[in-house]
Design an enzyme around this catalytic site. Structure first.
Site, short mmCIF file in Angstrom:
data_model
loop_
_atom_site.label_atom_id
_atom_site.label_comp_id
_atom_site.label_asym_id
_atom_site.label_seq_id
_atom_site.Cartn_x
_atom_site.Cartn_y
_atom_site.Cartn_z
N TYR A 297 0.85 -1.20 0.00
CA TYR A 297 0.00 0.00 0.00
C TYR A 297 0.88 1.24 0.00
O TYR A 297 1.76 1.42 0.85
CB TYR A 297 -0.89 -0.03 1.24
CG TYR A 297 -2.11 0.87 1.16
CD1 TYR A 297 -3.33 0.37 0.72
CD2 TYR A 297 -2.05 2.19 1.56
CE1 TYR A 297 -4.45 1.18 0.68
CE2 TYR A 297 -3.16 3.01 1.51
CZ TYR A 297 -4.37 2.50 1.07
OH TYR A 297 -5.48 3.30 1.03
N TYR A 341 -5.78 5.26 -7.23
CA TYR A 341 -6.04 5.15 -5.80
C TYR A 341 -7.44 4.58 -5.63
O TYR A 341 -8.44 5.28 -5.79
CB TYR A 341 -5.93 6.52 -5.13
CG TYR A 341 -6.28 6.49 -3.66
CD1 TYR A 341 -5.37 6.03 -2.72
CD2 TYR A 341 -7.53 6.92 -3.21
CE1 TYR A 341 -5.69 5.99 -1.37
CE2 TYR A 341 -7.85 6.90 -1.87
CZ TYR A 341 -6.93 6.43 -0.95
OH TYR A 341 -7.25 6.39 0.37
#
Length: 443
Positions: A297, A341
């Site tokens: 991430y 995203y």
């Protein structure tokens, strides 16, 4: 105290389908429609119909309730529905909850989804606009009066301490940005397709919150992503080679807050990710040396370095050199800095592509892929693996132990880069979020 033993979930569920919308800055449609499109794409990828679905999992932050999605997508009765809290930290946990439902027989086909207009609608990177009358809102009161209003400012506190402790400069973070954008440049679904950057570009990008520059911060995206989870037995009879869920874990550390855990003894690591790492290694019975690809991430580059250290790929303070040396294929879809995203859900999809052999930046013979969820918040992670049993007995031919997918499986769902994309320096500050007992990097 976290578990000291492997859990019983390993190998009892698989990801059988992935699907996404295009990734853009202005989708022109509702978040519900984005969610439905992503779910339909994932079901089509698996060769299933909406009527086959009996479970749904999403984020507490998602604006599309499970029953609303079921109605709009043509899904009938549900025997399982669930949501996971803590923003991007929920990504891998949605798959964990789906796997738990499948493994225990509560549901047979569970779809995990996330959809939002995070660029054209509510922009997480704009920071806190108001405080909610809740314990979570009250906790922010210790930081907001001092100017820590945005996710970038919260991460900058830990990032500055990391650089100070290990005698590094902000160039250390640039290696992550360059790696992500190099992969995005070769991924037609990525927003920054065809636009790699250099360390010089990173150094020239403007400050957002020192030591974070613009190119240390993920982009903001409109889009949706969905994943189909079912039993390995059923998955082997479907359209694509399954990605086995070898391990799944959630983790929260001591003195845990959401992005503002500044009162811990050490700000140079991510204790919540260490909880996840220990459980993934225990349950999978793998070590860092067994991982072929890592999808970490990356809402902000410093936390990618800290994750590599928490999982034991390298010692504390050495992750920048590890990334610069390309010691491990990292964020091969371009990450949230380069592709999109989507609160980490697109990273899980990339892990599945790697195991199928259909990534735009394919790692040869990828067998085990590590995926992580949001950092700085209570979080989650996965180890996904190629289905060796299915490869030996299944009907799909292929020259390697894991069958390579055909042309129909090659492109990620959705079109190429958004035509509104600006120059390399254009993304906004970025959204919020965040078999060993201990990885060698940290106790």
């Amino acid at each position: 105290m976290s578990l000291h033993r492997p859990d019983a979930l390993s190998g009892r569920a698989a990801i059988a389908g992935i699907g996404a919308t295009e990734f853009s800055k202005d989708s022109g449609r509702s978040e519900l429609k984005l969610a439905v499109e992503a779910v339909h794409a994932a079901l089509d990828d698996a060769g299933l119909d909406p009527a086959d679905v009996d479970g749904l999992v999403t984020f507490t932050m998602d604006t599309t309730p499970e029953i609303t999605l079921a109605q709009a997508a043509g899904i009938g009765e549900l025997t399982f529905f669930s949501r996971v809290h803590y923003g991007g930290g929920a990504a891998c946990a949605t798959v964990q909850q789906a796997a738990l439902a499948v493994a225990t027989g509560i549901a047979e086909v569970v779809v995990c989804y996330r959809a939002f207009n995070e660029r054209s609608g509510r922009r997480f990177g704009s920071g806190v606009q108001e405080r909610q009358p809740s314990a979570e809102g009250a906790a922010l009161g210790w930081n907001l009066p001092f100017g820590l209003l945005t996710p970038a400012s919260w991460v900058a506190m830990a990032a500055q301490r990391y650089l100070h402790t290990y005698g590094l400069t902000s160039e250390a973070f640039g290696h992550v940005a360059v790696t992500d954008r190099r992969h995005a440049a070769r991924n037609p679904a990525a927003y920054f397709y065809g636009r790699p950057i250099t360390l010089a570009d990173h150094a020239a990008s403007r400050w957002i919150a020192e030591p974070l520059r613009l190119l240390d911060c993920c982009q903001e995206t409109d889009g949706g992503q969905a994943l189909v989870v079912t039993t390995p037995e059923r998955a082997r009879d479907l359209r694509r080679p399954p990605a086995l869920i070898t391990a799944a874990a959630q983790g929260a550390g001591r003195a845990q807050e959401q992005m503002t855990s500044f009162y811990r003894d050490d700000l140079t690591g991510l204790p919540e990710m260490n909880v996840v790492a220990r459980q993934l290694w225990r349950t999978s019975r793998l070590t860092p040396a067994d991982i072929d690809v890592a999808i970490l991430y990356d809402h902000f580059t410093p936390f990618v370095l800290m994750q590599l250290e928490e999982f034991g790929f390298c010692a504390p303070g050495e992750a920048a050199g590890f990334v610069a040396a390309d010691a491990l294929p990292l964020n091969t879809h371009g990450g949230q800095l380069g592709e999109a995203y989507l609160h980490g859900m697109n990273g899980i999809a990339e892990a599945v592509r790697q195991l199928r052999g259909t990534s735009p930046n394919q790692t040869p013979d990828a067998t085990h892929v590590l995926v992580t969820a949001g950092t700085g918040v209570p979080t989650s992670g996965l180890v996904l693996s190629r289905d060796q049993a299915g490869a030996q007995a299944g009907p799909t031919p292929g020259p390697t132990p894991g069958p390579m997918a055909g042309p129909a499986d090659s492109p990620p769902a959705g079109p190429t880069a958004d035509p509104m994309a600006g120059p390399a320096d254009s993304p906004p500050a970025g959204p919020t979020d965040g078999s060993t007992d201990s990885p060698p990097g940290r106790p």
